[in-house]
Design a protein around this motif. Structure first.
Motif, PDB file in Angstrom:
ATOM      1  N   PRO A  45       0.959  -1.322   0.026  1.00  0.00           N
ATOM      2  CA  PRO A  45      -0.085  -0.084   0.032  1.00  0.00           C
ATOM      3  C   PRO A  45       0.904   1.290   0.052  1.00  0.00           C
ATOM      4  O   PRO A  45       0.441   2.119  -0.490  1.00  0.00           O
ATOM      5  N   LEU A  46       1.894   1.483   0.695  1.00  0.00           N
ATOM      6  CA  LEU A  46       2.915   2.668   0.782  1.00  0.00           C
ATOM      7  C   LEU A  46       3.421   2.737  -0.573  1.00  0.00           C
ATOM      8  O   LEU A  46       3.603   3.795  -1.149  1.00  0.00           O
ATOM      9  N   ILE A  47       3.814   1.554  -1.151  1.00  0.00           N
ATOM     10  CA  ILE A  47       4.542   1.830  -2.520  1.00  0.00           C
ATOM     11  C   ILE A  47       3.554   2.154  -3.394  1.00  0.00           C
ATOM     12  O   ILE A  47       3.847   3.201  -4.398  1.00  0.00           O
ATOM     13  N   ALA A  48       2.389   1.835  -3.379  1.00  0.00           N
ATOM     14  CA  ALA A  48       1.181   2.037  -4.326  1.00  0.00           C
ATOM     15  C   ALA A  48       0.766   3.589  -4.316  1.00  0.00           C
ATOM     16  O   ALA A  48       0.523   4.139  -5.166  1.00  0.00           O
ATOM     17  N   SER A  49       1.244   4.175  -2.931  1.00  0.00           N
ATOM     18  CA  SER A  49       0.847   5.524  -2.796  1.00  0.00           C
ATOM     19  C   SER A  49       1.843   6.358  -3.203  1.00  0.00           C
ATOM     20  O   SER A  49       1.885   7.452  -3.559  1.00  0.00           O
ATOM     21  N   VAL A  50       3.205   5.788  -3.089  1.00  0.00           N
ATOM     22  CA  VAL A  50       4.346   6.627  -3.305  1.00  0.00           C
ATOM     23  C   VAL A  50       4.729   6.731  -4.835  1.00  0.00           C
ATOM     24  O   VAL A  50       5.148   7.937  -5.364  1.00  0.00           O
ATOM     25  N   LEU A  51       4.582   5.742  -5.545  1.00  0.00           N
ATOM     26  CA  LEU A  51       4.844   5.210  -6.843  1.00  0.00           C
ATOM     27  C   LEU A  51       4.328   6.345  -7.826  1.00  0.00           C
ATOM     28  O   LEU A  51       5.124   6.861  -8.801  1.00  0.00           O
ATOM     29  N   PRO A  52       3.228   6.648  -7.894  1.00  0.00           N
ATOM     30  CA  PRO A  52       2.583   7.493  -9.019  1.00  0.00           C
ATOM     31  C   PRO A  52       3.449   8.999  -8.744  1.00  0.00           C
ATOM     32  O   PRO A  52       3.574   9.646  -9.604  1.00  0.00           O
ATOM     33  N   GLY A  53       3.355   9.680  -7.500  1.00  0.00           N
ATOM     34  CA  GLY A  53       4.165  10.589  -7.301  1.00  0.00           C
ATOM     35  C   GLY A  53       5.415  10.592  -7.981  1.00  0.00           C
ATOM     36  O   GLY A  53       6.113  11.789  -8.503  1.00  0.00           O
ATOM     37  N   LEU A  54       6.173   9.805  -7.583  1.00  0.00           N
ATOM     38  CA  LEU A  54       7.634   9.539  -8.043  1.00  0.00           C
ATOM     39  C   LEU A  54       7.756   9.622  -9.395  1.00  0.00           C
ATOM     40  O   LEU A  54       8.538  10.280  -9.871  1.00  0.00           O
ATOM     41  N   GLU A  55       6.870   8.778 -10.109  1.00  0.00           N
ATOM     42  CA  GLU A  55       6.964   8.819 -11.593  1.00  0.00           C
ATOM     43  C   GLU A  55       6.542  10.179 -12.365  1.00  0.00           C
ATOM     44  O   GLU A  55       7.107  10.639 -13.209  1.00  0.00           O
ATOM     45  N   ILE A  56       5.642  10.932 -11.576  1.00  0.00           N
ATOM     46  CA  ILE A  56       5.136  12.349 -12.089  1.00  0.00           C
ATOM     47  C   ILE A  56       6.363  13.323 -11.718  1.00  0.00           C
ATOM     48  O   ILE A  56       6.749  14.299 -12.715  1.00  0.00           O
ATOM     49  N   VAL A  57       7.074  13.174 -10.396  1.00  0.00           N
ATOM     50  CA  VAL A  57       7.939  14.040 -10.419  1.00  0.00           C
ATOM     51  C   VAL A  57       9.305  14.011 -11.281  1.00  0.00           C
ATOM     52  O   VAL A  57       9.928  14.563 -11.816  1.00  0.00           O
ATOM     53  N   LEU A  58       9.631  12.370 -11.581  1.00  0.00           N
ATOM     54  CA  LEU A  58      10.557  12.156 -12.513  1.00  0.00           C
ATOM     55  C   LEU A  58      10.566  12.721 -13.888  1.00  0.00           C
ATOM     56  O   LEU A  58      11.257  13.197 -14.685  1.00  0.00           O
ATOM     57  N   ALA A  59       9.106  12.670 -14.242  1.00  0.00           N
ATOM     58  CA  ALA A  59       8.575  13.090 -15.782  1.00  0.00           C
ATOM     59  C   ALA A  59       8.793  14.661 -15.724  1.00  0.00           C
ATOM     60  O   ALA A  59       9.154  14.926 -16.970  1.00  0.00           O
ATOM     61  N   LEU A  60       8.470  15.417 -14.723  1.00  0.00           N
ATOM     62  CA  LEU A  60       8.618  17.029 -14.833  1.00  0.00           C
ATOM     63  C   LEU A  60       9.899  17.470 -14.455  1.00  0.00           C
ATOM     64  O   LEU A  60      10.422  18.429 -15.016  1.00  0.00           O
ATOM     65  N   MET A  61      10.543  17.054 -13.077  1.00  0.00           N
ATOM     66  CA  MET A  61      11.655  17.728 -12.579  1.00  0.00           C
ATOM     67  C   MET A  61      12.954  17.429 -13.564  1.00  0.00           C
ATOM     68  O   MET A  61      14.080  18.150 -13.318  1.00  0.00           O
ATOM     69  N   VAL A  62      12.803  16.489 -14.430  1.00  0.00           N
ATOM     70  CA  VAL A  62      14.037  16.426 -15.365  1.00  0.00           C
ATOM     71  C   VAL A  62      14.345  17.420 -16.486  1.00  0.00           C
ATOM     72  O   VAL A  62      15.335  17.541 -16.791  1.00  0.00           O
ATOM     73  N   TRP A  63      13.212  18.391 -16.345  1.00  0.00           N
ATOM     74  CA  TRP A  63      13.342  19.448 -17.303  1.00  0.00           C
ATOM     75  C   TRP A  63      14.033  20.607 -16.605  1.00  0.00           C
ATOM     76  O   TRP A  63      13.911  21.663 -17.331  1.00  0.00           O
ATOM     77  N   VAL A  64      14.158  20.591 -15.462  1.00  0.00           N
ATOM     78  CA  VAL A  64      14.881  21.544 -14.817  1.00  0.00           C
ATOM     79  C   VAL A  64      16.199  21.801 -15.157  1.00  0.00           C
ATOM     80  O   VAL A  64      16.998  20.818 -14.975  1.00  0.00           O
ATOM     81  N   PRO A  65      16.786  22.751 -15.860  1.00  0.00           N
ATOM     82  CA  PRO A  65      18.074  22.926 -16.519  1.00  0.00           C
ATOM     83  C   PRO A  65      19.172  23.019 -15.532  1.00  0.00           C
ATOM     84  O   PRO A  65      20.057  23.871 -15.589  1.00  0.00           O
ATOM     85  N   LEU A  66      19.271  22.069 -14.842  1.00  0.00           N
ATOM     86  CA  LEU A  66      20.532  21.848 -13.816  1.00  0.00           C
ATOM     87  C   LEU A  66      21.101  20.456 -14.209  1.00  0.00           C
ATOM     88  O   LEU A  66      20.315  19.348 -13.861  1.00  0.00           O
ATOM     89  N   VAL A  67      22.266  20.470 -14.784  1.00  0.00           N
ATOM     90  CA  VAL A  67      22.859  19.048 -15.209  1.00  0.00           C
ATOM     91  C   VAL A  67      22.869  18.140 -14.118  1.00  0.00           C
ATOM     92  O   VAL A  67      22.622  17.033 -14.068  1.00  0.00           O
ATOM     93  N   PRO A  68      23.504  18.507 -12.872  1.00  0.00           N
ATOM     94  CA  PRO A  68      23.382  17.532 -11.616  1.00  0.00           C
ATOM     95  C   PRO A  68      22.322  16.845 -11.324  1.00  0.00           C
ATOM     96  O   PRO A  68      22.043  15.670 -11.097  1.00  0.00           O
ATOM     97  N   LEU A  69      21.089  17.784 -11.405  1.00  0.00           N
ATOM     98  CA  LEU A  69      19.690  16.978 -10.939  1.00  0.00           C
ATOM     99  C   LEU A  69      19.279  16.365 -12.102  1.00  0.00           C
ATOM    100  O   LEU A  69      18.748  15.281 -11.777  1.00  0.00           O
ATOM    101  N   GLN A  70      19.722  16.868 -13.317  1.00  0.00           N
ATOM    102  CA  GLN A  70      18.925  15.892 -14.634  1.00  0.00           C
ATOM    103  C   GLN A  70      19.830  14.511 -14.302  1.00  0.00           C
ATOM    104  O   GLN A  70      18.915  13.650 -14.667  1.00  0.00           O
ATOM    105  N   VAL A  71      20.859  14.649 -14.074  1.00  0.00           N
ATOM    106  CA  VAL A  71      21.759  13.278 -14.094  1.00  0.00           C
ATOM    107  C   VAL A  71      21.320  12.104 -12.902  1.00  0.00           C
ATOM    108  O   VAL A  71      20.892  11.290 -13.184  1.00  0.00           O
ATOM    109  N   VAL A  72      21.053  12.860 -11.790  1.00  0.00           N
ATOM    110  CA  VAL A  72      20.472  12.148 -10.696  1.00  0.00           C
ATOM    111  C   VAL A  72      19.025  11.602 -10.993  1.00  0.00           C
ATOM    112  O   VAL A  72      18.725  10.377 -10.860  1.00  0.00           O
ATOM    113  N   LEU A  73      18.139  12.354 -11.458  1.00  0.00           N
ATOM    114  CA  LEU A  73      16.869  11.907 -11.829  1.00  0.00           C
ATOM    115  C   LEU A  73      16.735  10.971 -12.979  1.00  0.00           C
ATOM    116  O   LEU A  73      16.074   9.851 -13.132  1.00  0.00           O
ATOM    117  N   GLY A  74      17.706  11.245 -14.057  1.00  0.00           N
ATOM    118  CA  GLY A  74      17.903  10.193 -15.003  1.00  0.00           C
ATOM    119  C   GLY A  74      18.240   8.808 -14.374  1.00  0.00           C
ATOM    120  O   GLY A  74      17.846   7.872 -14.955  1.00  0.00           O
TER     121      GLY A  74
END
Length: 384
Positions: A45-74
């Motif tokens: 249940p915890l994973i099912a609650s966290v996983l959607p938010g994680l995927e959405i964050v990865l989808a959007l935050m990877v476009w913040v133009p900071l190379v170190p952040l993009q690498v970590v999210l990638g």
């Protein structure tokens, strides 16, 4: 269009769609984890609650133009895609087909080689996205040519949308014909009549004897007690079909012989299926409370001797094997879990219903009818 920029765009679209779909289907995500036999079931249940938010964050935050952040999210996205790939590849080795709900209710539920191919592609996109982030291509494109990037996004989104519409259009006629066929079969079969109020089947109580009405409601709600002269007995009860089930000792019993003395609630389940496991978890309670009034039997796909110990612990001796799905097909209870109520008078008394939530609700309504009949003095309480 640079392939290094197409990859993160496509990956973000996939992650965004997947995350949003999972937000609206968290129960389906938990069921999928059970079906895929993932460990640590208590944290599902915890994973099912966290996983959607994680995927959405990865989808959007990877476009913040900071190379170190993009690498970590990638890197996180690549690890996530590889984990999905391993889980799907492992599921293909299971004896029985399972469902994954990788994109919530939007995806095809059954894991297949096509599912594996899709996850291989998603893993490749994640790897290319990481390369684009590590080389600074993503950050540079975002800063220097944002309009060109927007055009690329629109082109890819339009292409995907057009593909989806074309595929949907080619399937629409087949879907309509299939729906019409199902409607015709249901119009001649049982609706959702009542459960027997006593083991003899002389009278009945049930969740909804008249079945669904034209507007999607019900002609009669829970709590209805039916007598022979009741106007609500206008639903069509059909004879129990000629089909057999197999006992643990290998002997066969027909459905009609099974219900010669007592009504029977058949719950068709498949081990490892997430919704089925939810129904199996409730079987001990159903057997205990409904047992004095009718038989509650788990009907399984595999021979009883091959069942997992955890399954046998929950169903006890109240289990029968359905060879080649003979009974399930005859009762139109296709898919698992599903449930059918067989009357002691030789007629179907309820169902079929399909789906985890639907089966649980069906049985709970039967229980409610019996409790109300007992409270009203219309049904004798079992002797202790």
């Amino acid at each position: 269009m640079s392939i290094l920029m197409a990859a993160p765009i496509l990956q973000s679209m996939a992650l965004l769609v997947s995350g949003i779909a999972k937000l609206g289907d968290r129960r389906g995500t938990q069921d999928a984890m059970v079906s895929l036999r993932l460990p640590l079931r208590r944290v599902h249940p915890l994973i099912a609650s966290v996983l959607p938010g994680l995927e959405i964050v990865l989808a959007l935050m990877v476009w913040v133009p900071l190379v170190p952040l993009q690498v970590v999210l990638g890197e996180i996205a690549l690890l996530l895609m590889l984990a999905y790939l391993v889980i799907i590849a492992r599921a293909l080795t299971f004896e029985e087909k399972v469902s994954c709900s990788c994109f919530g209710s939007l995806s095809a539920p059954t894991v297949s080689k096509a599912t594996l191919a899709r996850n291989v592609l998603l893993s490749a996109l994640a790897a290319l996205t990481l390369v684009a982030a590590a080389t600074g291509t993503m950050s540079e494109t975002l800063v220097r040519t944002p309009l060109l990037l927007l055009v690329q996004v629109l082109v890819l989104a339009g292409t995907i949308l057009l593909t989806v519409l074309v595929v949907a259009g080619t399937q629409s006629e087949d879907d309509e014909e299939e729906a019409a066929a199902v409607a015709r079969s249901r119009s001649t079969g049982p609706t959702a009549p009542a459960a027997p109020a006593d083991p003899s089947g002389a009278s009945a109580v049930g969740p909804d004897p008249a079945g669904p009405s034209a507007d999607g409601g019900h002609a009669a709600g829970p709590g209805t007690v039916l007598d022979a002269d009741d106007e609500l007995l206008d639903y069509e009860r059909t004879p129990i079909p000629a089909a057999v089930l197999q006992r643990a000792d290998g002997s066969l019993v027909t459905l009609r012989r099974l219900t010669a003395d007592r009504a029977a609630l058949l719950v068709f389940v498949s081990e490892g299926c997430g919704p089925c496991e939810r129904a199996l978890d409730r079987m001990p309670g159903w057997i205990s409370e409904l047992g004095p009034f009718l038989q509650v039997i788990a009907v399984v796909k595999r021979p009883i001797g091959q069942l997992f110990p955890g399954t046998l612990e929950r169903v006890g001796e109240q289990v029968l094997h359905d060879p080649d799905f003979i009974a399930r097909t005859a009762l139109d209870a296709n898919g698992t879990p599903s449930a059918v109520l067989l009357g002691a008078d030789g007629l179907l008394a309820g169902g079929p219903v399909r789906g985890g939530d639907e089966v649980i609700q069906f049985v709970e309504e039967i229980l409610e009818q019996i409790r109300e009949a007992q409270a009203d003095g219309e049904l004798a309480s079992p002797s202790i």
